[in-house]
Each structure stands twice: as structure tokens, then as C-alpha cells.
Design an enzyme around this catalytic site. Structure first.
Site: not given
Ligand code: ADP
Ligand code: MG
Length: 141
Positions: A11, A51, A93, A114, A117, A128
Site C-alpha cells: 500500500k 474494494y 488488519t 496497514n 493487502h 482480484e
Molecule cells: P483485510 O485487509 O485484513 O482483509 P478488511 O477486508 O476488513 O481487512 O478491510 C479492508 C481494508 O480496509 C483494510 O486492510 C484497511 O486498509 C481498511 N480498514 C478496515 N477496517 C478499517 C477501519 N475500521 N477504519 C479504517 N480503515 C479500515
Molecule cells: Mg479483506
């Protein structure tokens, strides 16, 4: 164990802090191969499509702003059990909850920013990878 491919993004926050090398190092140390890669800036429509499952979440706008804010490294990772293995290497996450030594613990700045992805299932990986790569671009499986 099954040979799989998964989709990975380094990212914008991690690209900005010059962490492409150490993050790819983590994948390679753990037996994943880079099957395809491109450094690019995501367009807003493409990012929103990617997304789409999070469209109704309160953080969706902020997430798309962040993910289109600078260069990202798009990759296909291949290896035994690559989808689950990549999620383990990435960590939780929220970087504050990620295990020591995981990419998100080392390079994540917040739950949004974070660092990486990774696809969460075989169906997600297929969708994807198909959004960003042609089959002919998987040159190192
Ligand atoms: P992951 O990437 O671990 O699969 P998710 O699919 O739940 O997590 O979420 C997609 C992305 O959205 C996360 O990697 C993060 O960048 C963002 N995200 C998730 N939860 C939050 C939150 N509470 N606040 C802000 N951004 C978030
Ligand atoms: Mg996810």
C-alpha cells in the site's frame, strides 16, 4: 498442500517509507514467489471496484482516498497454500493487534494504513488477480 496464487498490494504508506524491499523479502523468506508485479497508481474507479465489498462501510471514502494517494506495488504471489500463508505473514488488519514479526506489525501505521493487502479466499484471489493481471503476465509460478 495445494499450489495457489494470491493477490498482494504493497500500500502507499509502505511504498513511501521505502519498504518494498523488506516486504518482498518476507514473502520470499517464507517460500512465496513473485509470479507477477507492477508498480502503479490506482485510479479511483478501479480502486472502488476492487474494494466493492466495503462500499457501505463508513471508512470506504477514506480507504479509497488513501489507496489512490500514491504508488502501490501490485503482485501475484505463488506457492503452497499461498492464500493462507500470505495472510499469516501479513498479520491482523489492525497493526496494533498484529503478531510480532508480521508485515503489518513492522510497517503498518494504522488500521487503514496497514501496509499490505492480501486476498482472503480462493474466490477473492481469482477475482482480484483478474482485475489487475492478464494470465500471460504470470511468468514465475
Ligand atoms: P483485510 O485487509 O485484513 O482483509 P478488511 O477486508 O476488513 O481487512 O478491510 C479492508 C481494508 O480496509 C483494510 O486492510 C484497511 O486498509 C481498511 N480498514 C478496515 N477496517 C478499517 C477501519 N475500521 N477504519 C479504517 N480503515 C479500515
Ligand atoms: Mg479483506
Amino acid at each position: 498442500m495445494a499450489q495457489e496464487m494470491t493477490f498482494s498490494i504493497i500500500k502507499p504508506n509502505a511504498v513511501k517509507k521505502n519498504a518494498i524491499g523488506p516486504i518482498i523479502g518476507k514473502f520470499e523468506e517464507n517460500g512465496l514467489k513473485i509470479a507477477a508485479a507492477k508498480l502503479t497508481v490506482l485510479t479511483r474507479p478501479k480502486c472502488e471496484e476492487f474494494y466493492a465489498e466495503h462500499k457501505e462501510r463508513p471508512f470506504f471514502g477514506e480507504l479509497v482516498d488513501f489507496m489512490t494517494s500514491g504508488p502501490v506495488m501490485l503482485m501475484a504471489l505463488s506457492g503452497d497454500n499461498a492464500i493462507t500463508k500470505n495472510r499469516e505473514i501479513m498479520g491482523a488488519t489492525n497493526p496494533a493487534e498484529a503478531a510480532d514479526g508480521t508485515i503489518r506489525k513492522l510497517f503498518g501505521d494504522s488500521v487503514g494504513e496497514n501496509a499490505v493487502h492480501g486476498s482472503d479466499s480462493p474466490a477473492s484471489a481469482e477475482r482480484e488477480l483478474g482485475l489487475f493481471f492478464e494470465k500471460s503476465e504470470f511468468v514465475n509460478q
